[in-house]
Design a protein around this motif. Sequence first.
Motif, PDB file in Angstrom:
ATOM      1  N   ARG A  44      -1.581   1.958  -5.704  1.00 21.26           N
ATOM      2  CA  ARG A  44      -2.591   0.993  -5.283  1.00 21.26           C
ATOM      3  C   ARG A  44      -2.296  -0.383  -5.897  1.00 21.26           C
ATOM      4  NH1 ARG A  44      -7.243   3.248  -7.076  1.00 21.26           N
ATOM      5  NH2 ARG A  44      -7.523   4.390  -5.124  1.00 21.26           N
ATOM      6  N   LYS A  48      -1.330  -3.873  -3.895  1.00 21.43           N
ATOM      7  CA  LYS A  48      -2.075  -5.122  -4.098  1.00 21.43           C
ATOM      8  C   LYS A  48      -1.131  -6.265  -4.467  1.00 21.43           C
ATOM      9  CE  LYS A  48      -6.527  -3.078  -5.235  1.00 21.43           C
ATOM     10  NZ  LYS A  48      -7.565  -2.891  -6.267  1.00 21.43           N
ATOM     11  N   ASP A  51       0.776  -7.188  -1.302  1.00 25.72           N
ATOM     12  CA  ASP A  51      -0.112  -7.883  -0.380  1.00 25.72           C
ATOM     13  C   ASP A  51      -0.252  -9.353  -0.783  1.00 25.72           C
ATOM     14  OD1 ASP A  51      -1.896  -7.469   1.960  1.00 25.72           O
ATOM     15  OD2 ASP A  51      -3.446  -8.117   0.550  1.00 25.72           O
ATOM     16  N   SER A 126     -12.636  -6.202   3.358  1.00 29.31           N
ATOM     17  CA  SER A 126     -11.342  -6.861   3.155  1.00 29.31           C
ATOM     18  C   SER A 126     -10.233  -5.858   2.845  1.00 29.31           C
ATOM     19  CB  SER A 126     -11.435  -7.890   2.028  1.00 29.31           C
ATOM     20  OG  SER A 126     -11.791  -7.256   0.811  1.00 29.31           O
ATOM     21  N   TYR A 127     -10.601  -4.602   2.553  1.00 27.03           N
ATOM     22  CA  TYR A 127      -9.639  -3.602   2.086  1.00 27.03           C
ATOM     23  C   TYR A 127     -10.107  -2.228   2.539  1.00 27.03           C
ATOM     24  CZ  TYR A 127      -6.789  -1.059  -1.387  1.00 27.03           C
ATOM     25  OH  TYR A 127      -5.884  -0.230  -2.014  1.00 27.03           O
ATOM     26  N   TYR A 128      -9.161  -1.420   3.024  1.00 28.77           N
ATOM     27  CA  TYR A 128      -9.464  -0.048   3.406  1.00 28.77           C
ATOM     28  C   TYR A 128      -8.262   0.812   3.042  1.00 28.77           C
ATOM     29  CZ  TYR A 128     -10.558   4.064   6.185  1.00 28.77           C
ATOM     30  OH  TYR A 128     -10.815   5.349   6.578  1.00 28.77           O
ATOM     31  N   GLU A 129      -8.503   2.008   2.491  1.00 26.16           N
ATOM     32  CA  GLU A 129      -7.387   2.884   2.125  1.00 26.16           C
ATOM     33  C   GLU A 129      -7.711   4.344   2.373  1.00 26.16           C
ATOM     34  OE1 GLU A 129      -7.930   3.941  -2.587  1.00 26.16           O
ATOM     35  OE2 GLU A 129      -6.762   2.150  -2.115  1.00 26.16           O
ATOM     36  N   VAL A 142      -2.961   1.687   3.270  1.00 26.77           N
ATOM     37  CA  VAL A 142      -3.850   0.579   2.928  1.00 26.77           C
ATOM     38  C   VAL A 142      -3.799  -0.438   4.056  1.00 26.77           C
ATOM     39  CG1 VAL A 142      -4.256  -1.343   1.329  1.00 26.77           C
ATOM     40  CG2 VAL A 142      -3.483   0.867   0.435  1.00 26.77           C
ATOM     41  N   THR A 144      -5.314  -4.443   4.722  1.00 23.39           N
ATOM     42  CA  THR A 144      -5.991  -5.598   4.131  1.00 23.39           C
ATOM     43  C   THR A 144      -6.215  -6.650   5.206  1.00 23.39           C
ATOM     44  OG1 THR A 144      -3.930  -6.694   3.483  1.00 23.39           O
ATOM     45  CG2 THR A 144      -4.914  -5.175   1.890  1.00 23.39           C
TER      46      THR A 144
END
Length: 178
Positions: A44, A48, A51, A126-129, A142, A144
Amino acid sequence: MHHTEKKILSGMILLAFAALGLSVSSLAEDKKGIQEDSAVVRTRQHVKMLDELFKNVIVLVDKTYVKAPSDVSAAAAGKAIFATMKKSGWYDVRLLGLTEAVGDADDLPADLFERTAAKKLREGESYYEELSEKDGKRYLRVATGVPVVSENCVMCHANFKGDKGNIGALSYTVPLMK
């Protein structure tokens, strides 16, 4: 693409490769009911970092090179970097269109994860996983959000003018880091 632009894009691709070698600190978080283990936390944090790197490179390309609709778009430059990373076997990252006005069919959400993420991101997240498994290997998926960040976006996509939500996304499929 001009010779100078090719050299800069090559440099950005090398920067992305160098970033993969960076050590990323782990932070224990509990997100969306995913059972936490050190591999999930490390992966994760890595996503990030990627990203942030990719979005900053795309904005830099946009600000520096996109002056007219005929110029190579920042999205096209980003897709070239993503293709290089996938070809090298690192991971898969895709640019997704989240509105009805998707110009490239390859940018449509391709599976249940991407369709679910597109819905949630368009609604304001703003974020999904999610965790997934394929052929005995675990992956962190993920997505974004990508909002309109520049007037250059609406230079070619007038339909996005005034849209304050996520009109696109980056969708990552990354093997869990051991």
